[in-house]
Design a protein around this motif. Structure first.
Motif: not given
Length: 360
Positions: A74-85, A182-194
């Protein structure tokens, strides 16, 4: 204990403290049978609670082993602002999926070892209940004990139940992975994404626990009801059928309300729903039927708000308008493990209407 209560009642009956027909000085036969049923349900609940606690303990420990991986992902995805792909290509996601499936496979193996002895215990309770109630009702006549060999086939490695257990790992690991994607790629901040990823993963992983607890409880209660019936069938020279007994309260589903007090032949099964807590009492040849309030009559005696809560407001409105009867609120659905199971039909079925778009 359950056995002591039933044994005491049988002794009282033999000594003439409770007359053979209804209206005894201390308690009617119907009241006695309902008391026995309550004791029986309490014994079943005690067995089920013990099994459920162990399942939850195992499952919680499994999630604790996996949670650090999920948090790191979750931290890796949030910090990298990654898309689902992009997330799909992560090695850390693939490792989590593989580790999760391995853990869930081991948990499925644990269930395969625990479910049979748990169900065997409840089948024993079911057999003891059926035997003692029959003995209570017929007095000195001989009662034969039913055969419980059906448990061997039900819990065999090639059984439908084991096939369902084998699918648990793949199904729930995929659910967790999909919840993360389903939780990524929504344009939210890193903390909220995590936070969103962790909440989604927690919820999806919890679905596996719900599934395991449902399989455990349903198999135990099914075994108890099957043992009831096998004992009735073993005494078909004096048992002519059985009566469906629901636990009537505000949490009872309308299918069980409709079935409570209904009579069934010995060649019919008590196909309750998942987690169903219904049981049965035997019908004795040559004896007057047990005087039992039907589920419909019980329901009609409840406050209107309780009726609406149990039935649903739209159902209640249609029922009060005479669109259907309480007896219509149960149907049999095929089930690959249990043969058939009872549910309440949807409102459009009861009204004879076409199903809405997307309805099964």
């Amino acid at each position: 204990s359950l056995r002591d209560v039933l044994a005491g009642a049988v002794t009282d009956r033999r000594r003439g403290r409770i007359p053979a027909r209804y209206g005894g000085a201390t308690m009617t036969i119907t009241e006695d049978l309902m008391k026995f049923t309550l004791e029986y349900r309490a014994a079943l609940a005690k067995n089920e609670t013990k099994a459920a606690r162990e399942i939850m303990k195992r499952y919680t420990a499994m999630y604790a082993r996996l949670k650090p991986q999920i948090e790191a992902l979750a931290q890796q995805i949030a910090e990298g602002e990654m898309t689902a792909a992009e997330v799909r290509k992560l090695k850390s996601l693939a490792k989590l999926e593989a580790d999760m499936e391995e853990e869930l496979q081991a948990f499925s193996g644990y269930l395969k070892t625990e479910l049979p002895p748990n169900a065997t215990r409840t089948a024993g309770l079911g057999a003891a209940f059926a035997y003692a109630v029959m003995k209570y009702l017929v007095g000195e006549r001989d009662i034969k004990r039913g055969n419980l060999d059906f448990l061997k086939e039900f819990f065999s490695p090639g059984s439908a139940l084991y096939d369902r257990l084998n699918k648990l790992a793949g199904y729930h690991s995929q659910n967790v992975i999909q919840s993360i994607l389903d939780s990524v790629g929504k344009g939210l901040g890193p903390r909220q994404v995590a936070r969103d990823i962790m909440e989604a993963a927690d919820g999806a992983f919890g679905g596996g626990l719900v599934d395991a607890l449902r399989m455990s409880r349903t198999s135990e209660l099914w075994a108890s009801r099957a043992a009831n019936l096998e004992n009735y069938r073993a005494n078909s020279d004096i048992i002519t059928g059985w009566i469906w007994i629901a636990e009537l309260d505000e949490t009872t589903c309308m299918s069980c309300v409709a079935l409570h007090g209904q009579r069934f032949d010995l060649d019919e099964i008590q196909d309750d729903h998942h987690n169903g807590r219904c049981t049965s009492i035997p019908e004795i040849m040559g004896q007057s039927p047990v005087e039992l309030q039907t589920g419909e009559d019980w329901f009609k005696g409840q406050p209107e708000e309780t009726q609406k809560d149990m039935m649903g407001k739209e159902f209640h409105q249609a029922w009060q308008g005479g669109a259907f009867n309480i007896s219509d609120m149960t149907r049999q659905n095929p089930d690959d493990v249990y043969g058939t199971m009872r549910t309440s039909p949807p409102l459009y079925d009861l009204l004879g209407a076409e199903p809405p778009t997307g309805a099964e």
